[in-house]
Design a protein around this motif. Structure first.
Motif, PDB file in Angstrom:
ATOM      1  N   LYS A 113       0.822  -1.213   0.000  1.00  0.00           N
ATOM      2  CA  LYS A 113       0.000   0.000   0.000  1.00  0.00           C
ATOM      3  C   LYS A 113       0.854   1.260   0.000  1.00  0.00           C
ATOM      4  O   LYS A 113       0.511   2.235  -0.645  1.00  0.00           O
ATOM      5  CB  LYS A 113      -0.946   0.018   1.191  1.00  0.00           C
ATOM      6  N   SER A 114       1.954   1.276   0.734  1.00  0.00           N
ATOM      7  CA  SER A 114       2.771   2.485   0.779  1.00  0.00           C
ATOM      8  C   SER A 114       3.505   2.703  -0.536  1.00  0.00           C
ATOM      9  O   SER A 114       3.932   3.804  -0.828  1.00  0.00           O
ATOM     10  CB  SER A 114       3.769   2.428   1.926  1.00  0.00           C
ATOM     11  N   ALA A 115       3.635   1.662  -1.348  1.00  0.00           N
ATOM     12  CA  ALA A 115       4.303   1.790  -2.638  1.00  0.00           C
ATOM     13  C   ALA A 115       3.344   2.313  -3.704  1.00  0.00           C
ATOM     14  O   ALA A 115       3.766   2.717  -4.771  1.00  0.00           O
ATOM     15  CB  ALA A 115       4.888   0.458  -3.061  1.00  0.00           C
ATOM     16  N   GLN A 116       2.055   2.307  -3.425  1.00  0.00           N
ATOM     17  CA  GLN A 116       1.063   2.781  -4.385  1.00  0.00           C
ATOM     18  C   GLN A 116       0.992   4.311  -4.370  1.00  0.00           C
ATOM     19  O   GLN A 116       1.263   4.956  -3.363  1.00  0.00           O
ATOM     20  CB  GLN A 116      -0.317   2.238  -4.041  1.00  0.00           C
ATOM     21  N   SER A 117       0.577   4.857  -5.497  1.00  0.00           N
ATOM     22  CA  SER A 117       0.376   6.304  -5.558  1.00  0.00           C
ATOM     23  C   SER A 117      -0.936   6.657  -4.846  1.00  0.00           C
ATOM     24  O   SER A 117      -1.763   5.783  -4.566  1.00  0.00           O
ATOM     25  CB  SER A 117       0.312   6.767  -7.010  1.00  0.00           C
ATOM     26  N   LYS A 118      -1.103   7.924  -4.581  1.00  0.00           N
ATOM     27  CA  LYS A 118      -2.331   8.371  -3.905  1.00  0.00           C
ATOM     28  C   LYS A 118      -3.554   8.032  -4.755  1.00  0.00           C
ATOM     29  O   LYS A 118      -4.582   7.591  -4.230  1.00  0.00           O
ATOM     30  CB  LYS A 118      -2.254   9.874  -3.662  1.00  0.00           C
ATOM     31  N   ARG A 119      -3.433   8.197  -6.058  1.00  0.00           N
ATOM     32  CA  ARG A 119      -4.561   7.892  -6.949  1.00  0.00           C
ATOM     33  C   ARG A 119      -4.933   6.412  -6.877  1.00  0.00           C
ATOM     34  O   ARG A 119      -6.115   6.061  -6.816  1.00  0.00           O
ATOM     35  CB  ARG A 119      -4.184   8.276  -8.375  1.00  0.00           C
ATOM     36  N   GLU A 120      -3.910   5.545  -6.895  1.00  0.00           N
ATOM     37  CA  GLU A 120      -4.170   4.106  -6.829  1.00  0.00           C
ATOM     38  C   GLU A 120      -4.845   3.727  -5.514  1.00  0.00           C
ATOM     39  O   GLU A 120      -5.761   2.902  -5.489  1.00  0.00           O
ATOM     40  CB  GLU A 120      -2.872   3.325  -6.994  1.00  0.00           C
ATOM     41  N   ILE A 121      -4.410   4.341  -4.434  1.00  0.00           N
ATOM     42  CA  ILE A 121      -5.018   4.070  -3.125  1.00  0.00           C
ATOM     43  C   ILE A 121      -6.482   4.501  -3.122  1.00  0.00           C
ATOM     44  O   ILE A 121      -7.358   3.762  -2.665  1.00  0.00           O
ATOM     45  CB  ILE A 121      -4.233   4.781  -2.004  1.00  0.00           C
TER      46      ILE A 121
END
Length: 70
Positions: A49-57
């Motif tokens: 989750k921390s590797a995902q971008s804000k948009r992906e989250i």
């Protein structure tokens, strides 16, 4: 002419062995390789989750909250 009465004792010096540039480079490379092996074995502390971008989250949260839109 030197005036030794102005000389002040501030402590002992610990002489260090001078190293060559090649020796310094080898030591630094050994440290880098050790770090690389550590990270290869244990990975990082980051979760997916921390590797995902804000948009992906945000998209993932929307899909969980509103599953009927897909």
């Amino acid at each position: 002419m030197t005036d030794e009465s102005n000389v002040e004792f501030v402590g002992r010096m610990n002489p260090k062995k001078l190293t060559s540039l090649a020796e310094d480079s080898k030591n630094e490379l050994d440290e880098i390789l050790t770090d690389r092996e550590h990270w290869a074995k244990y990975g990082t502390n980051r979760s997916k989750k921390s590797a995902q971008s804000k948009r992906e989250i945000m998209e993932e949260l929307s899909r969980e909250r509103f599953p009927w839109e897909e």
